[in-house]
Write a protein that holds these residues in place. Structure first.
Motif, PDB file in Angstrom:
ATOM      1  N   GLU A 307       0.809  -1.223   0.000  1.00  0.00           N
ATOM      2  CA  GLU A 307       0.000   0.000   0.000  1.00  0.00           C
ATOM      3  C   GLU A 307       0.846   1.278   0.000  1.00  0.00           C
ATOM      4  N   LYS A 308       2.069   1.222   0.499  1.00  0.00           N
ATOM      5  CA  LYS A 308       2.880   2.437   0.598  1.00  0.00           C
ATOM      6  C   LYS A 308       4.356   2.090   0.418  1.00  0.00           C
ATOM      7  N   PRO A 309       4.767   1.754  -0.799  1.00  0.00           N
ATOM      8  CA  PRO A 309       6.177   1.415  -1.002  1.00  0.00           C
ATOM      9  C   PRO A 309       7.114   2.593  -0.798  1.00  0.00           C
ATOM     10  N   PHE A 310       6.623   3.818  -1.032  1.00  0.00           N
ATOM     11  CA  PHE A 310       7.480   5.001  -0.976  1.00  0.00           C
ATOM     12  C   PHE A 310       6.790   6.106  -0.196  1.00  0.00           C
ATOM     13  N   GLU A 311       7.505   6.684   0.765  1.00  0.00           N
ATOM     14  CA  GLU A 311       6.987   7.853   1.463  1.00  0.00           C
ATOM     15  C   GLU A 311       6.994   9.053   0.511  1.00  0.00           C
ATOM     16  N   HIS A 312       6.218  10.058   0.856  1.00  0.00           N
ATOM     17  CA  HIS A 312       6.210  11.354   0.168  1.00  0.00           C
ATOM     18  C   HIS A 312       5.440  11.337  -1.157  1.00  0.00           C
ATOM     19  N   ILE A 313       5.051  10.168  -1.659  1.00  0.00           N
ATOM     20  CA  ILE A 313       4.219  10.111  -2.856  1.00  0.00           C
ATOM     21  C   ILE A 313       3.041   9.179  -2.574  1.00  0.00           C
ATOM     22  N   GLY A 317      -4.167   1.830  -3.638  1.00  0.00           N
ATOM     23  CA  GLY A 317      -5.391   1.251  -3.091  1.00  0.00           C
ATOM     24  C   GLY A 317      -5.971   0.214  -4.030  1.00  0.00           C
ATOM     25  N   LYS A 318      -7.098  -0.335  -3.618  1.00  0.00           N
ATOM     26  CA  LYS A 318      -7.845  -1.280  -4.450  1.00  0.00           C
ATOM     27  C   LYS A 318      -9.321  -0.933  -4.281  1.00  0.00           C
ATOM     28  N   HIS A 319      -9.844  -0.111  -5.179  1.00  0.00           N
ATOM     29  CA  HIS A 319     -11.207   0.379  -5.021  1.00  0.00           C
ATOM     30  C   HIS A 319     -12.205  -0.741  -5.271  1.00  0.00           C
ATOM     31  N   ASN A 320     -13.095  -0.894  -4.312  1.00  0.00           N
ATOM     32  CA  ASN A 320     -14.066  -1.987  -4.285  1.00  0.00           C
ATOM     33  C   ASN A 320     -15.417  -1.461  -4.782  1.00  0.00           C
ATOM     34  N   ASN A 321     -15.697  -1.644  -6.077  1.00  0.00           N
ATOM     35  CA  ASN A 321     -16.946  -1.155  -6.672  1.00  0.00           C
ATOM     36  C   ASN A 321     -18.026  -2.218  -6.514  1.00  0.00           C
ATOM     37  N   TRP A 322     -18.987  -1.945  -5.642  1.00  0.00           N
ATOM     38  CA  TRP A 322     -19.961  -2.943  -5.177  1.00  0.00           C
ATOM     39  C   TRP A 322     -21.373  -2.574  -5.624  1.00  0.00           C
ATOM     40  N   SER A 323     -22.106  -3.582  -6.091  1.00  0.00           N
ATOM     41  CA  SER A 323     -23.496  -3.344  -6.457  1.00  0.00           C
ATOM     42  C   SER A 323     -24.288  -4.644  -6.306  1.00  0.00           C
ATOM     43  N   MET A 324     -25.581  -4.568  -6.606  1.00  0.00           N
ATOM     44  CA  MET A 324     -26.479  -5.723  -6.501  1.00  0.00           C
ATOM     45  C   MET A 324     -27.337  -5.781  -7.758  1.00  0.00           C
ATOM     46  N   SER A 325     -27.601  -6.989  -8.218  1.00  0.00           N
ATOM     47  CA  SER A 325     -28.460  -7.127  -9.394  1.00  0.00           C
ATOM     48  C   SER A 325     -29.394  -8.315  -9.226  1.00  0.00           C
ATOM     49  N   ARG A 447     -13.405   2.866  -1.106  1.00  0.00           N
ATOM     50  CA  ARG A 447     -12.045   3.229  -1.506  1.00  0.00           C
ATOM     51  C   ARG A 447     -10.997   2.920  -0.442  1.00  0.00           C
ATOM     52  N   MET A 448     -11.406   2.398   0.701  1.00  0.00           N
ATOM     53  CA  MET A 448     -10.453   2.174   1.781  1.00  0.00           C
ATOM     54  C   MET A 448      -9.503   0.991   1.580  1.00  0.00           C
TER      55      MET A 448
END
Length: 696
Positions: A307-313, A317-325, A447-448
């Motif tokens: 999640e954070k290989p480099f400080e200062h930049i 993340g891995k945005h979890n786009n969730w829905s129901m059908s 987005r967490m």
């Protein structure tokens, strides 16, 4: 260039392949299992196993494996060959229905959180027919669940599947109240994967990257992301070639890789697939991460998924786009006039209630040592869970809460003032990238979660919380007369929105004012993993998961213990690596350079006693003071580290790591990084950010 239509899914035993290779009756029975949840018959499994084996051998496979997700969060596999020796010294290739539906890996060597003792080795894997088998590296991979000898879930998949069943059952009850029938409500998911690609040569020279996945030291580069020239910029040829091969391999495996681009930070990229059934989408995301790591070496690169290989930049993340059908229709589609779409409002209110009631569990689901460095850093959502609805839905919700009428505005046509450019319709709401849980048209984007995480936990929590909301609605509405249903349902929606409006925040999640406002609203703010995990084992959490048979008490506590143990082990590795690097690399380099300057001062004074050497003496003084400061922080870290290892209680150890040790690690890092600015380049023992992030 690959012919996408020819290669897509060629290594997957998917529905199309099954229909071609299975007898019609067998195929229909299997589809009832996959789509309707009907029990799986052993005779059906035998026929499927034979067809699967023949197909796999034709594709060059020699082995099969039950591919599963232990509580470590990654995937595991044990390869068995198809060969079956016979008496005449030859062998046949065989694969039975029993071998397809059940395996027996060692259950004592995986994290279990106390569910399994070291001497209790027996465990089982069980075929998950809802996620298609595939061939990888000449091995037939069969997605499976993993459980103990006593039947406890030891994996990420089983609770996810249980939660999907729970939310489906409750959503069906709600739809029946609207006069709609369906066999199953499907949870759909799209997982946007961010990652870094760096030179393999630089990677090998950074022990911190090799052992921990992130740089424990490193001063900010002279140029970072401030010019905003990397985001969506032209992709460098080496990376583009990697992406092309990655697309080809993923398409062969039936992964619907759709979008690829440069991300904000230098060396950072993203891959986004099309939506799929949540269970299959998570399997595909784990497969994508594995392929990224393996294929990068073909191009002299290393893929970093931390999640954070480099400080200062920016981190990843891995945005979890969730829905129901249901019946092919999106239940979170508001339509042209959401105020009049009662079914949508019911499901929307359910999501709002779920996120508010179980905000701490959602935060917990994204908690990890790596993600602690990313959340709340003005590059990712804050650690406070809130919901963004946008302008249009925000106005609808406000009108419902206040009991006012609201008419949806017609969508505005955008005219850019250039005749040659087409006009287009403006969306009803903007996007809010600072929101942890944002409505984005017909889905919610959580987005967490961090780039390295398995999304099963987040979706298990979200599904189960949503099942709870829908159940409460159905329980109250099922006794209401048909002629009164609409008014009663609307009243329920209004009451739910009033009770849970505190979770809705459409403003800037990065602002200094938001944490203060969130505290006034009573929202939780768990800034690190140690603070976030205890909510897993509260009575409220146990009641939720046990009510829907997603996790029992032992399974829930085991996951809490596994997460604690992983956090503490990760911290232990980082601390040991940090101490080793300071002692064996950084301090010797600083001392060598100081000694060189001292020699130069002495040599010059021997020739020119009156020479002005104030600059050299100032630098030497700074080096000696810096080394002394580093030693002080190193000594304190060593002391606290050994003190922490004496703490038996994992939660207490996590608290110490998060609140006492991390600040000392930060101070030690700062002291070393300051020396990077002074020490001559030839003396510095590792590639710097300037070199790593801006390779040719």
């Amino acid at each position: 260039m690959a012919n996408v239509q020819q290669i897509y899914g060629e290594m997957v035993f998917d529905e199309h392949t099954m229909q071609e290779r299975l007898p019609s009756a067998t195929f229909k029975q299997l589809m009832r299992t996959i789509k309707d949840g009907a029990p799986l018959d052993l005779e059906v499994a035998n026929v499927v196993a034979h067809a699967m084996k023949e197909w796999a051998i034709e594709k060059g496979a020699t082995h099969y494996t039950h591919w599963f997700q232990p509580l470590s969060g990654i995937t595991s596999e044990k390869h068995d060959s198809f060969i079956d020796p016979i008496d005449d010294g030859h062998a046949i290739m065989s694969f039975s229905g029993k071998e397809l539906i059940q395996g027996e890996p060692d259950a004592s060597s995986f994290p279990s959180g106390g569910l399994r003792a070291t001497f209790e080795a027996r465990g089982y894997t069980a075929w998950d027919p809802t996620s298609f088998a595939f061939i990888k590296d000449e091995v037939l991979c069969i997605p499976t669940a993993f459980c103990s000898y006593n039947g406890e879930a030891l994996d990420k998949k089983t609770p996810l599947l249980r939660s999907m069943r729970a939310v489906s059952d409750q959503a069906i009850r709600v739809l029946e109240l609207f006069g709609e029938s369906c066999q199953r409500v499907v949870i759909t998911l799209g997982a946007e994967q961010e990652y870094f690609l760096i030179s393999e040569d630089d990677y090998k020279r950074r022990l911190d990257l090799v052992l921990t996945g992130r740089t424990l030291f490193g001063y900010s580069p002279c140029k970072g992301q401030e010019l905003e020239d990397h985001y969506f910029g032209a992709i460098r040829p080496t990376v583009n070639n990697f992406m092309k091969e990655l697309d080809d391999e993923l398409w062969k495996l039936g992964v619907p890789a759709k979008t690829k681009h440069n991300e904000v930070a230098p060396c950072q990229h993203e891959l986004a697939p099309l939506f799929a059934n949540a269970n299959r989408a998570i399997d595909q995301n784990l497969l994508t991460m594995e392929e990224m790591r393996l294929l990068a070496s073909h191009y002299g690169l290393v893929c970093l998924e931390h999640e954070k290989p480099f400080e200062h930049i920016n981190g990843s993340g891995k945005h979890n786009n969730w829905s129901m059908s249901a019946n092919g229709k999106n239940l979170l589609e508001p339509g042209e006039h959401p105020m009049q779409n009662l079914r949508f409002l019911v499901f929307l209110a359910g999501v709002i209630q779920a996120v508010d009631d179980y905000q701490e569990l959602l935060r917990m689901s994204a908690a990890s040592a790596g993600n602690d460095h990313r959340l709340g850093a003005n590059e990712a959502p804050p650690a406070i869970v809130s919901m963004f609805l946008g302008d249009e839905l925000g106005r609808v919700v406000d009108a419902l809460i206040q009991g006012k009428d609201y008419t949806s505005h017609d969508r505005v046509e955008m005219d850019l003032g250039v005749a040659e450019l087409p006009n287009f319709l403006k969306d009803n709401s903007d996007r809010n990238r600072t929101s942890p849980f944002a409505f984005t048209g017909n889905k919610f984007e959580f987005r967490m979660p961090g780039s390295e995480q398995n999304l099963s936990d987040a979706n298990m929590v979200l599904n189960t919380a949503m099942a709870k909301s829908l159940k409460e609605f159905a329980d109250e509405m099922e006794g209401v007369p048909e002629e009164s249903f609409k008014s009663a349902a609307l009243d329920y929606v209004k009451r739910t929105l009033r009770d849970h409006q505190r979770i809705i925040f459409n403003g800037d999640g990065y602002s200094d004012e938001w944490p203060i406002e969130a505290e006034k609203r009573g929202l939780a703010n768990h800034k690190n993993t140690a603070d976030a995990l205890p909510c897993m084992v509260t009575q409220k959490s146990l009641d939720l998961f046990s009510e829907f048979n997603v996790l029992d008490e032992a399974e829930l506590k085991s996951r809490y213990e596994v997460k604690l143990e992983k956090y503490n082990k990760t911290m232990n590795i980082e601390i040991r690596t940090m101490k080793r690097l300071v002692r064996r690399d950084y301090l010797p380099a600083i001392n060598d350079f100081a000694a060189e300057i001292a020699r130069h001062i002495a040599e010059i004074k021997a020739v020119m006693p009156n020479a002005d050497l104030s600059n050299q003496e100032t630098k030497l003084s700074a080096l000696l003071e810096g080394a002394a400061e580093i030693n002080r922080h190193l000594g304190k870290l060593h002391e606290l580290h050994h003190e922490s290892l004496e703490i038996a209680d994992q939660q207490e150890r996590a608290n110490m790591n998060a609140h006492k040790i991390v600040p000392v690690m930060d101070a030690l890092r700062h002291a070393v990084d300051e020396m990077e600015l002074i020490v001559e380049r030839k003396h510095w023992p590792v590639p710097t950010y300037n070199e790593i992030l801006f390779y040719a």
